[in-house]
Design a protein around this motif. Structure first.
Motif, PDB file in Angstrom:
ATOM      1  N   ASN A   7       3.965   0.883   0.270  1.00 17.54           N
ATOM      2  CA  ASN A   7       5.311   1.468   0.236  1.00 17.54           C
ATOM      3  C   ASN A   7       5.325   2.798   1.008  1.00 17.54           C
ATOM      4  O   ASN A   7       4.759   3.786   0.547  1.00 17.54           O
ATOM      5  CB  ASN A   7       5.723   1.705  -1.211  1.00 17.54           C
ATOM      6  N   PRO A   8       5.998   2.830   2.186  1.00 19.12           N
ATOM      7  CA  PRO A   8       5.979   4.057   2.994  1.00 19.12           C
ATOM      8  C   PRO A   8       6.860   5.178   2.462  1.00 19.12           C
ATOM      9  O   PRO A   8       6.962   6.230   3.095  1.00 19.12           O
ATOM     10  CB  PRO A   8       6.459   3.582   4.374  1.00 19.12           C
ATOM     11  N   ILE A   9       7.505   4.968   1.299  1.00 23.40           N
ATOM     12  CA  ILE A   9       8.231   6.084   0.703  1.00 23.40           C
ATOM     13  C   ILE A   9       7.242   7.136   0.213  1.00 23.40           C
ATOM     14  O   ILE A   9       7.584   8.315   0.059  1.00 23.40           O
ATOM     15  CB  ILE A   9       9.139   5.599  -0.461  1.00 23.40           C
ATOM     16  N   TYR A  10       5.993   6.703  -0.030  1.00 24.77           N
ATOM     17  CA  TYR A  10       4.931   7.643  -0.417  1.00 24.77           C
ATOM     18  C   TYR A  10       4.501   8.441   0.804  1.00 24.77           C
ATOM     19  O   TYR A  10       4.357   7.898   1.909  1.00 24.77           O
ATOM     20  CB  TYR A  10       3.740   6.885  -1.000  1.00 24.77           C
ATOM     21  N   ASP A  11       4.283   9.734   0.609  1.00 26.54           N
ATOM     22  CA  ASP A  11       3.920  10.614   1.720  1.00 26.54           C
ATOM     23  C   ASP A  11       2.636  10.157   2.413  1.00 26.54           C
ATOM     24  O   ASP A  11       2.531  10.193   3.646  1.00 26.54           O
ATOM     25  CB  ASP A  11       3.735  12.053   1.216  1.00 26.54           C
ATOM     26  N   SER A  12       1.636   9.749   1.625  1.00 23.37           N
ATOM     27  CA  SER A  12       0.341   9.357   2.192  1.00 23.37           C
ATOM     28  C   SER A  12       0.491   8.140   3.099  1.00 23.37           C
ATOM     29  O   SER A  12      -0.094   8.093   4.197  1.00 23.37           O
ATOM     30  CB  SER A  12      -0.665   9.071   1.078  1.00 23.37           C
ATOM     31  N   VAL A  13       1.294   7.160   2.675  1.00 21.54           N
ATOM     32  CA  VAL A  13       1.494   5.956   3.484  1.00 21.54           C
ATOM     33  C   VAL A  13       2.350   6.285   4.704  1.00 21.54           C
ATOM     34  O   VAL A  13       2.080   5.804   5.815  1.00 21.54           O
ATOM     35  CB  VAL A  13       2.156   4.845   2.639  1.00 21.54           C
ATOM     36  N   PHE A  14       3.370   7.104   4.528  1.00 17.30           N
ATOM     37  CA  PHE A  14       4.237   7.482   5.641  1.00 17.30           C
ATOM     38  C   PHE A  14       3.449   8.215   6.724  1.00 17.30           C
ATOM     39  O   PHE A  14       3.613   7.949   7.918  1.00 17.30           O
ATOM     40  CB  PHE A  14       5.369   8.359   5.114  1.00 17.30           C
ATOM     41  N   LYS A  15       2.575   9.113   6.303  1.00 19.44           N
ATOM     42  CA  LYS A  15       1.726   9.843   7.259  1.00 19.44           C
ATOM     43  C   LYS A  15       0.815   8.867   8.000  1.00 19.44           C
ATOM     44  O   LYS A  15       0.678   8.932   9.232  1.00 19.44           O
ATOM     45  CB  LYS A  15       0.906  10.892   6.522  1.00 19.44           C
ATOM     46  N   LEU A 230      -5.839   5.102   0.176  1.00 23.29           N
ATOM     47  CA  LEU A 230      -4.384   5.265   0.132  1.00 23.29           C
ATOM     48  C   LEU A 230      -3.824   4.924  -1.246  1.00 23.29           C
ATOM     49  O   LEU A 230      -2.890   5.570  -1.723  1.00 23.29           O
ATOM     50  CB  LEU A 230      -3.718   4.395   1.202  1.00 23.29           C
ATOM     51  N   ARG A 231      -4.399   3.902  -1.902  1.00 22.72           N
ATOM     52  CA  ARG A 231      -3.946   3.582  -3.257  1.00 22.72           C
ATOM     53  C   ARG A 231      -4.191   4.754  -4.196  1.00 22.72           C
ATOM     54  O   ARG A 231      -3.355   5.074  -5.049  1.00 22.72           O
ATOM     55  CB  ARG A 231      -4.650   2.315  -3.769  1.00 22.72           C
ATOM     56  N   GLN A 232      -5.353   5.405  -4.022  1.00 23.65           N
ATOM     57  CA  GLN A 232      -5.642   6.573  -4.852  1.00 23.65           C
ATOM     58  C   GLN A 232      -4.679   7.714  -4.552  1.00 23.65           C
ATOM     59  O   GLN A 232      -4.194   8.401  -5.471  1.00 23.65           O
ATOM     60  CB  GLN A 232      -7.086   7.037  -4.612  1.00 23.65           C
ATOM     61  N   ASP A 233      -4.363   7.899  -3.255  1.00 20.40           N
ATOM     62  CA  ASP A 233      -3.398   8.948  -2.883  1.00 20.40           C
ATOM     63  C   ASP A 233      -2.034   8.680  -3.511  1.00 20.40           C
ATOM     64  O   ASP A 233      -1.349   9.613  -3.979  1.00 20.40           O
ATOM     65  CB  ASP A 233      -3.259   9.021  -1.358  1.00 20.40           C
ATOM     66  N   MET A 234      -1.632   7.401  -3.537  1.00 20.80           N
ATOM     67  CA  MET A 234      -0.348   7.062  -4.149  1.00 20.80           C
ATOM     68  C   MET A 234      -0.385   7.316  -5.654  1.00 20.80           C
ATOM     69  O   MET A 234       0.605   7.766  -6.245  1.00 20.80           O
ATOM     70  CB  MET A 234       0.012   5.602  -3.848  1.00 20.80           C
ATOM     71  N   ASN A 235      -1.528   7.031  -6.278  1.00 18.03           N
ATOM     72  CA  ASN A 235      -1.666   7.319  -7.710  1.00 18.03           C
ATOM     73  C   ASN A 235      -1.533   8.810  -7.984  1.00 18.03           C
ATOM     74  O   ASN A 235      -0.901   9.221  -8.963  1.00 18.03           O
ATOM     75  CB  ASN A 235      -3.020   6.820  -8.224  1.00 18.03           C
ATOM     76  N   VAL A 236      -2.137   9.611  -7.112  1.00 19.14           N
ATOM     77  CA  VAL A 236      -2.048  11.068  -7.268  1.00 19.14           C
ATOM     78  C   VAL A 236      -0.593  11.512  -7.157  1.00 19.14           C
ATOM     79  O   VAL A 236      -0.118  12.351  -7.937  1.00 19.14           O
ATOM     80  CB  VAL A 236      -2.926  11.783  -6.218  1.00 19.14           C
ATOM     81  N   GLU A 237       0.139  10.951  -6.169  1.00 16.48           N
ATOM     82  CA  GLU A 237       1.555  11.299  -6.021  1.00 16.48           C
ATOM     83  C   GLU A 237       2.347  10.888  -7.259  1.00 16.48           C
ATOM     84  O   GLU A 237       3.217  11.638  -7.734  1.00 16.48           O
ATOM     85  CB  GLU A 237       2.141  10.620  -4.774  1.00 16.48           C
ATOM     86  N   ASP A 238       2.034   9.707  -7.804  1.00 10.88           N
ATOM     87  CA  ASP A 238       2.719   9.261  -9.019  1.00 10.88           C
ATOM     88  C   ASP A 238       2.466  10.215 -10.170  1.00 10.88           C
ATOM     89  O   ASP A 238       3.390  10.572 -10.923  1.00 10.88           O
ATOM     90  CB  ASP A 238       2.241   7.855  -9.412  1.00 10.88           C
TER      91      ASP A 238
END
Length: 363
Positions: A7-15, A230-238
């Protein structure tokens, strides 16, 4: 075939997505509706600003674009993505930084003209009541009578001071892939969030078949979905936004209590005000009654004076009458002593015998 992408709404994925030059050119070309010939990320391009109530992710590019007539020119692109609603002041602050940056002045200009700029906002929220997913805000020039000025436009002086904007309302995408731009933006469509995880979007791969650039983007995001980092980065954002949401909920509840208390205080103030008005009205009535009582007292005083005057007059009359009665009695006694009868005296003084008898007995 349904494919699951990060999901590119997450900053890590968008970057991760926008670091790929081919993808950046594909997305920006679709948004600008121009061919992006070359692109370069500006120094310190990635910024996660104000990790407090919002996620504000910003990337600055310099890009060479080709117009429909084949001409090419350099522009600046400021791309900002937010998860949640934010105040426009933050956007204005970034614009101010761009306008004041000397690196954005054209090197071939002797007059200090700036490189034209376009701002792109990818918003995770809606803007007011605007119903279209993508809004283009383009400036034009007019004379006093409202006629568009075309001769000499675009002018480097004007282009240095104003800019165009593109606003994308992600919540309004809603699975639309009926043109090239919406197909590109469909990878941001949050209505396609996977049932298994909001880190993933579930897309129908048939919409991208035969489109090399879109197949490349989908492939890139599929790789991102498989990346443990990236999954871990998304978890951190969550986790971060969950903590922020909890804090904001507590603040919202506190603000609601304060608002309710303010309302109660306001209601009490209104009641006190109403009571004050009633007391004021009562005071006015009492004052009026006091005035009436005062008037009545004055009238009574006047009546007492009149009664006193009448009493004095009656007293004077009684004294006069007593004196006259005494004189009459003396006369009657004198006449009776001379041998006259009461009947004769009655005729003489014009009083009946009974009245004379009463006169003599009263003294």
């Amino acid at each position: 075939m349904i494919v699951q992408i990060a999901n590119p709404i997450y900053d890590s994925v968008f970057k991760y997505l926008m670091e790929d030059e081919r993808i950046a050119k594909t997305i920006l070309s679709a948004l600008l509706k121009k061919d992006v010939v070359s692109i370069e990320a500006r120094p310190h391009e990635y910024t996660n600003q104000a990790r407090d109530k919002i996620s504000m992710f910003r990337i600055d590019f310099s890009a060479t674009v080709r117009e429909s007539d084949g001409s090419e020119h350099l522009i600046l692109i400021e791309l900002q993505k937010t998860w949640l609603e934010t105040e426009t002041l933050r956007f204005r602050q970034y614009l101010g930084a761009q306008y004041s940056d000397k690196r954005n002045i054209r090197h071939d200009s002797h007059d200090g003209f700036a490189i034209p700029m376009v701002t792109i906002y990818l918003l995770g929220h809606r803007v007011g009541n605007i119903e279209v997913p993508v809004v283009y805000v383009n400036h034009k020039s007019y004379d006093y009578d409202g006629n568009e000025v075309k001769k000499g436009i675009p002018d480097p002086f004007i282009e240095s001071l104003v800019h165009n904007s593109i606003i994308v309302q992600i919540p309004l995408l809603r699975g639309q892939v009926n043109n090239h731009l919406y197909k590109v933006l469909s990878v941001f469509d949050q209505t396609q969030v996977s049932d298994s995880s909001h880190h993933l979007l579930s897309l129908d791969g048939k919409y991208y078949e035969g489109d090399d650039n879109m197949e490349y983007i989908v492939h890139k995001l599929t790789e991102a979905a498989a990346s443990a980092e990236l999954r871990q980065d998304m978890n951190v954002e969550d986790e971060f936004f969950s903590a922020i949401e909890n804090r904001d909920t507590a603040i919202m509840n506190r603000d609601k209590k304060i608002k309710d208390q303010d309302k109660k205080i306001k209601d009490q103030d209104e009641k006190i005000k109403d009571q004050g008005e009633k007391i004021k009205d009562q005071d006015e009535k009492i004052k009026d009654q006091d005035e009436k009582i005062k008037d009545q007292d004055e009238k009574i005083k006047d009546q007492d004076e009149k009664i006193k005057d009448q009493d004095e007059k009656i007293k004077e009359r009684d004294k006069t009458l007593s004196e006259k009665n005494n004189q009459l009695r003396q006369l009657v006694l004198a006449l009776r002593d001379k041998g006259q009868s009461l009947e004769d005296i009655s005729k003489l003084v014009n009083l009946d015998v009974d009245a004379l008898t009463d006169l003599l007995e009263s003294c």
